[in-house]
Design an enzyme around this catalytic site. Structure first.
Site, short mmCIF file in Angstrom:
data_model
loop_
_atom_site.label_atom_id
_atom_site.label_comp_id
_atom_site.label_asym_id
_atom_site.label_seq_id
_atom_site.Cartn_x
_atom_site.Cartn_y
_atom_site.Cartn_z
N GLN B 183 0.82 -1.15 -0.11
CA GLN B 183 0.18 -0.13 -0.04
C GLN B 183 0.71 1.44 -0.01
O GLN B 183 1.40 1.71 0.91
CB GLN B 183 -1.08 -0.13 1.21
CG GLN B 183 -1.66 -1.38 1.24
CD GLN B 183 -2.89 -1.43 0.29
OE1 GLN B 183 -3.49 -0.59 -0.01
NE2 GLN B 183 -2.85 -2.30 -0.66
N GLY B 224 -11.77 3.02 4.05
CA GLY B 224 -10.86 2.24 3.21
C GLY B 224 -10.02 3.03 2.22
O GLY B 224 -10.20 4.34 2.19
N HIS B 225 -8.97 2.15 1.64
CA HIS B 225 -8.00 3.02 0.75
C HIS B 225 -8.45 3.31 -0.39
O HIS B 225 -9.30 2.72 -0.79
CB HIS B 225 -6.87 1.90 0.46
CG HIS B 225 -7.35 0.47 -0.03
ND1 HIS B 225 -6.17 -0.66 -0.33
CD2 HIS B 225 -8.45 0.02 -0.46
CE1 HIS B 225 -6.99 -1.53 -0.82
NE2 HIS B 225 -8.31 -1.39 -0.83
N ASN B 226 -7.99 4.55 -0.85
CA ASN B 226 -8.37 5.47 -2.09
C ASN B 226 -9.65 5.70 -1.97
O ASN B 226 -10.25 5.99 -2.94
CB ASN B 226 -7.97 4.28 -3.16
CG ASN B 226 -6.59 4.18 -3.32
OD1 ASN B 226 -6.46 2.95 -2.81
ND2 ASN B 226 -5.87 5.14 -3.72
#
Lengths: 335, 335, 335
Positions: B183, B224-226
């Site tokens: 990540q 969450g990511h992004n």
């Protein structure tokens, strides 16, 4: 994996297909992003054979593009080097055993009888409780709490704020008052377990809570006492697993799922997000519950009907019966 | 804002309308509390013009009473003064840059390359990771963890236990085993962002997770990511936002909502509590899902019917067809 | 409690009925585990009179076996002794008052004006904020954060990562931007309250958030500002309680429940897991919402029908009307 295009194109970084620029390698796994394939700025893209012909850049063609991309990304982004040793502000109990290759961060605390394995890294402010064992190459994030006696395998990753080994939620009722049931079990994590930020895993009431090899848990998940999660199962964020649940191997459980206590879930089960799992699942498959989202004023009308559903079925059945009678009567008149 | 009543009434504190006593100022915004207006002990109440005539105390009449009350409460309750400086038990890496007007609390850790802006306050036990930037007047609570490279705007408030920049939940599957996808993105917070206790915001897989200006997140939320959250959106507690979701500006999202990955929510959308958002929302409006609560024995009967709903529709349709046939047959006999 | 079998059998530990070995005492409370009664390796089992005859081991027969077992387990597992005193790495403000019998762990921080009662234990890295009062025999876990002014009763247990007294989620809207409403209340916990890991309890906006005696909260629960929870209520993990909710005494609330703001729940109410509580509950009883889990391809068919429910009711009603008309017409022809 097959290479198409110039094998000498230099690739230095990874990027999403819609954000990549020259020197980046990207991938296409989700069909949602296929439209970016023609216009991507990436120097190379990892694609499935089905997409290879429409890929205008250099391509690595693979049946599992995301996996190949993961390995390339690992190669291009090795973990930052950490110097071994104990930070001067860490506090290590004299009866703890810390491998000389481990790295203990600022303000970390390692209690009596704890063992920290080779190359393990303990983050800032983390507590490694008494008699805890952290395996080789484990990475414990900042402000993690590991209570006494918890056993952690090798290459385990605990993200910040994780709590392992807090007491399970066990109380007996004595005429309306709660009496604590001591939680005398522990928590055992296998190898290659990854646990997300602020997730909690309770110690067993009697016997241990067990998370087998390769399990991946996302953030803010609750794992109750005496749960067992089978190897290589993955669970998304905000899911609640009540006590004494047994989850099989290689399951995939979505986010915000709630799993009732004392039930068993077979190997290879997939559960979609926000499902309420009230009974055991004996067969692999994809399981779901819930209702579809709608505009609130439409939803209100339909939701209000939910509480009349059984009545509706009875009314329909009665009408069907009456209809049969009427039809017979009508038919009789034909004779 | 219009004043009714004695302008010289002294007001020293704020209180809820049903608990206020002499010297307090209160407000009425929720009609649920209107019944307290006649009997409140408050010296003054901020009210909407519609309520002004029934208000028996001194009144500030305003079209948005809660907003006027907020400003009065801010005036009466200024933030406690904090002395600038670094607590003797904090640990600051020699390569970190801490503004001379910032206040670093006991046991806080500031890693290499971090920059702490003017008048920023870092709570006890907080970790400011390597190369993190915390803007002017930001307030970082106790035991917060900010992993490396996260960028925080001005006047940002992070409540205790927040985790910013833990790895997103990204794994590729290799024949049943999970392979980590590094990540490599980060987290960027705009100005005036407020994040509640124990909420987690993951770093991007590639590219950043972005929270724009003025966003307010409650406690125990997973981002969450992004994910990208548009300016001035507010999200209530325990909501789970999966990866790569884009949420518009000025949205209001209730508590315990689950938002599926890779979807887009338009500007100005309201989502009520516990809704499962499985698809993109293209138009502003109020959206909901779920079923109404009922007594368990009634709920069981109706819930059991849910799994027969499609069958019910088919049976009703068949009956409608048969009915039409019978009606035609009956009509024919009239001829 | 009645003893059946040899009174001199030695018992040293507790174990689950399916895992017990010689020297262990176990219990049977959940009928799910009755099948283990014949084969258990335990030396003694606490059972209900209904099971006493089929119990092949020594038996303690009691009407509430789990309660009797809890007391035996407490006797066999006394809390580990802790030495009183302040760890050399803790930081205590000179204006804090720490009882000489209290134990303050490594890296803990106790701020100005805080009072730590007799035999209280403060875990590693915990923050006891300014003017906080922690009662006698309270146990504060590692990395807990207690913000200023919070009042904690006697024998309170806070598991690691708990946050008490963070600001409530209160913002007024000013033309699309959020203006903070200062949260000037506090949090008060009664005696014998137990709060699970990473649970958050917000301070009141005005007036206090109150958790009465004997309340038990599991992990990762959100308690909003100005909530009041009545004595001896228990709430399971991941439940979200919005602001200004009043919950009665001796309620039992399942996991992953969401409770809407500003509502009241009567004494003695039970709410099953994952229920959405949108309205006040005035009468004791068991309440539920949600839909049953099914295989995804079946669920999809039925869930799609949910949004047509109101239409279905209208179609059925229309058909019933038409049927009555037809029946009357058919009948008329009989004349």
């Amino acid at each position: 994996v097959e290479l198409r295009g110039d094998p000498d194109i230099p690739v230095e970084g990874v990027a999403a297909i819609d954000q990549a620029k020259s020197g980046d390698i990207s991938f296409l796994a989700n069909p949602r992003y296929r439209r970016y394939l023609a216009s991507t700025g990436a120097s190379a893209v990892v694609v499935h054979p089905d997409e290879a012909d429409v890929c205008t850049t250099a391509a690595l063609v693979a049946s599992n593009p995301y996996l190949v991309f993961a390995r390339i990304a690992q190669y291009l982004n090795p973990p930052a080097p950490t110097s071994a040793g104990i930070h001067p502000t860490a506090w290590i109990h004299p009866d703890a055993v810390v491998d000389s290759t481990a790295a203990i961060g600022p303000r970390a605390v390692v209690e009596a009888g704890a063992r920290i394995g080779p190359r393990a890294r303990i983050g800032s402010g983390a507590l490694i409780g008494a008699a805890v064992s952290a395996g080789a190459d484990s990475m414990i994030g900042a402000n993690v709490t590991i209570n006494e006696g918890v056993v952690i395998g090798e290459r385990v990753v605990l993200h910040p704020g994780v709590v392992l080994g807090a007491d399970g939620f066990g109380f007996a009722n004595d005429q309306g008052r709660w009496v604590k049931v001591p939680q005398v079990g522990s928590v055992r994590l296998g190898n290659d377990v990854d646990i997300g930020a602020n997730t909690t895993v309770d110690r067993g009431a009697m016997g241990d809570t067990v998370i087998e090899d390769g399990v991946k848990l996302d953030n803010l998940i609750q794992i109750g006492h005496n749960v067992r999660i089978g190897a290589h199962t993955a669970i998304a964020a905000c899911t609640a697993v009540a006590g004494s649940v047994t989850i099989g191997r290689r399951c995939m459980i979505g986010g915000a799922v709630a799993i009732n206590g004392h039930i068993t879930i077979a190997d290879g089960v997939t559960i979609t997000g926000m499902t309420a799992v009230m009974h055991s699942i004996r067969e692999p498959g994809v399981y779901s519950s819930g209702t579809p989202m709608a505009l609130n004023h439409q939803w209100r009308k339909n939701a209000a009907r939910f509480n009349q559903l059984d009545d509706l079925f009875r009314r329909l059945k009665a009408l069907q019966q009456e209809f049969i009678t009427l039809k017979r009567d009508c038919g009789r008149k034909d004779d």
